[in-house]
Write an enzyme that holds these catalytic residues in place. Structure first.
Site, PDB file in Angstrom:
ATOM      1  N   PHE A 123       0.802  -1.228   0.000  1.00 47.42           N
ATOM      2  CA  PHE A 123       0.000   0.000   0.000  1.00 47.42           C
ATOM      3  C   PHE A 123       0.837   1.281   0.000  1.00 47.42           C
ATOM      4  CE2 PHE A 123      -3.003  -3.098   1.889  1.00 47.42           C
ATOM      5  CZ  PHE A 123      -4.041  -2.960   0.975  1.00 47.42           C
TER       6      PHE A 123
ATOM      7  N   HIS B 166     -11.882  -4.453   1.360  1.00 52.16           N
ATOM      8  CA  HIS B 166     -10.629  -3.864   0.886  1.00 52.16           C
ATOM      9  C   HIS B 166     -10.801  -2.345   0.761  1.00 52.16           C
ATOM     10  CE1 HIS B 166      -7.232  -3.070  -1.830  1.00 52.16           C
ATOM     11  NE2 HIS B 166      -6.737  -4.223  -1.409  1.00 52.16           N
TER      12      HIS B 166
END
Length: 220
Positions: free
Chosen positions: A78, A187
């Protein structure tokens, strides 16, 4: 096989490095870097481990693939390098932190500051061909990262695992829930964040759990 990875991890994963699947994986990855553009840069493949030594792991966040655009991937799931535009999922992560903890939106999407506090930012697949998402899946990385998760689960206690989305949740099935905290949600991708990631309050819940077990909270 001599893999350049932080010593605490190396001693625990040395058996993996000698297995046939890993040797085939290493050969594949090497040929991919020679043939074209692959992310992250070779020196950052094991950045998640180098930035977060085994003995310091308090939180594990599981991603899927490294970013496949120029200059984005830096070896931490990320996360992006400083001065790189934040991808949508990362923007949504910071939005949830802002909502959960009241923290201002950061200027940089580089999550190395989390890793240094004991957050293992682990992608299931540690490399990817440029502009080709999923191109290094099913080559052996997933076997290796499953072994990593299993080691953390077996050898440590009171680790928080953040499993965002069905893929991470399936990968987290090996975690011993009797001695760790597993938090699951949708998510943070724009396609699913509204279905349970926003409002999950995983960041405050993580800190509450760490504090209750005498561990230092994460400065998200």
């Amino acid at each position: 096989m001599d893999v350049k990875i932080a010593p605490g991890w190396k001693s625990r994963l040395s058996e993996e490095f000698e297995k046939p699947y890993f040797q085939q994986l290493a050969s594949f990855v090497k040929s991919e870097y020679q043939a074209g553009v692959v992310y992250p840069p070779g020196r950052e493949i094991f950045k998640a481990f180098d930035a977060c030594p085994f003995d310091e792991v308090k939180v594990v966040i599981i991603g899927q693939d490294p970013y496949h655009g120029p200059g984005q991937a830096n070896g931490l799931c990320f996360s992006v390098h400083d001065n790189v535009r934040m991808p949508p999922s990362l923007v949504n992560i910071f939005k949830e932190i802002q909502s959960d903890l009241g923290k201002p939106f950061p200027k940089s999407g580089n999550l190395e500051r989390w890793a240094r506090q004991g957050v293992l930012l682990l992608n299931a697949t540690l490399t990817v061909r440029a502009s080709s998402p999923g191109s290094h899946q099913n080559k052996g990385w997933e076997i290796f990262t499953d072994a990593v998760i299993r080691k953390v689960s077996e050898e440590k206690v009171h680790v928080v695992f953040l499993l965002w989305g069905a893929y991470a949740q399936k990968k987290g099935e090996v975690i011993d829930r009797t001695k760790h905290l597993v938090l699951m949600s949708a998510h943070p991708s724009p396609f699913s964040a509204d279905r349970g990631f926003f409002g999950c309050r995983h960041f405050s819940k993580t800190n509450d759990y760490l504090k209750s077990n005498g561990l230092k909270e994460i400065e998200w």
